[in-house]
Design an enzyme around this catalytic site. Sequence first.
Site, PDB file in Angstrom:
ATOM      1  N   HIS A 197      -9.509   3.998  -3.223  1.00  0.00           N
ATOM      2  CA  HIS A 197      -8.290   4.802  -3.101  1.00  0.00           C
ATOM      3  C   HIS A 197      -7.533   4.813  -4.423  1.00  0.00           C
ATOM      4  CE1 HIS A 197      -4.848   6.831  -1.470  1.00  0.00           C
ATOM      5  NE2 HIS A 197      -4.049   5.829  -1.836  1.00  0.00           N
TER       6      HIS A 197
ATOM      7  N   ASP B  47      -6.857  10.351   1.649  1.00  0.00           N
ATOM      8  CA  ASP B  47      -7.857  11.048   0.829  1.00  0.00           C
ATOM      9  C   ASP B  47      -8.665  12.026   1.694  1.00  0.00           C
ATOM     10  OD1 ASP B  47      -7.059   9.410  -1.333  1.00  0.00           O
ATOM     11  OD2 ASP B  47      -8.316   7.802  -0.561  1.00  0.00           O
TER      12      ASP B  47
HETATM   13  C1  LMR Z   1      -1.292   8.395  -2.726  1.00  0.00           C
HETATM   14  O1  LMR Z   1      -2.504   8.519  -2.702  1.00  0.00           O
HETATM   15  O2  LMR Z   1      -0.536   9.373  -2.782  1.00  0.00           O
HETATM   16  C2  LMR Z   1      -0.689   7.014  -2.621  1.00  0.00           C
HETATM   17  O3  LMR Z   1      -1.681   6.066  -2.832  1.00  0.00           O
HETATM   18  C3  LMR Z   1       0.491   6.786  -3.503  1.00  0.00           C
HETATM   19  C4  LMR Z   1       0.187   6.828  -4.986  1.00  0.00           C
HETATM   20  O4  LMR Z   1       0.699   5.968  -5.726  1.00  0.00           O
HETATM   21  O5  LMR Z   1      -0.521   7.714  -5.446  1.00  0.00           O
END
Ligand code: LMR
Length: 324
Positions: free
Chosen positions: A180, A151
């Site tokens: 997240h 992120d």
């Molecule tokens: C991301 O942020 O790309 C990962 O957590 C994978 C997802 O499933 O988005």
Amino acid sequence: MVKIALLGAAGQIGTPLSLLCKASDLFDEISLYDIVHVPGIATDLNHIDTRGRVSGHLPEDSGLKKALSGADVVVVTAGIARKPGMTRDDLFRTNAGIIRDIFTEIAATCPQAMCCVVTNPVNSTLPVATEVLKKAGVFNPTHIFGVTTLDVVRASTFVAHALGDNVDPKDFKVPVIGGHSGATILPLYSQAQPPVKLDDETLATVINRVQFGGDEIVKSKQGAGSATTCMAYAGFRFVKALLAGKRGEPITEEAFVYLPGIPGGKEIAADLGVDYFAVKIQLGKTGATKALPIGKISEDETKLLEVALKDLRANIATGLSFMA
Ligand code: LMR
């Protein structure tokens, strides 16, 4: 001697992460664990002319225990990935069991290791992992991290994209707090260094792109999975920061942590009303040495924080109730 164990190493994040670790020359020992293919991946990596010895372990013959034995750092990428139409939460049922079993072995074999959880949904799998360690009586909150570095990487990258072709993402430092997943990911552009000057509409688009960057990849891969190479890059960046901290170099990175167990974290947790949250963490010889205050945020960010906290509380509760 530094040993890293990569669990889920035959997966699409685990394999590029293994390569980054082997190429880095930072490790004396790299042990790979997965349910298939890892002995071959280890042989392949061992043809690279860096000093770290790579070993591959399958579940038979106590392979997980062997992979973890003596590990200083463990990175868990094991589990299933999203397909179009799925949220990260849809992965929980399968991945929570994987995390529980892996952390049961970590608790028995290398409870002193620094553990990085990449397996989604991180907002819920980190609470599962910590509960396993708590139940085993070996929980050290300064040693366990949900990896949110992607992120942070996206927050710099996407603002650079919005500012033009010749802008280097590395010139921007943008704190990202929360969790997240979707709205729980909160990039704080009001604190960006150097300051970011974008009109309100463009800024809102960039924030949304950071929050839903994972979906952008899932859609683009058309059923072939989710983020792999950029996640491996981000996971490796976090591991490098952990090692720099261990060497005594001053370094900070954001991570999703159990705040009450980290110096400075109790106050933040009390303020927000959540125990698990991603903030900037100071890393040192003993892991997380300090959770840094969120600082002043804009009115719009305050509103986004409220939304983030609501979603995050639900995600954390999902993880805790799985272990209850
Ligand atoms: C991301 O942020 O790309 C990962 O957590 C994978 C997802 O499933 O988005």
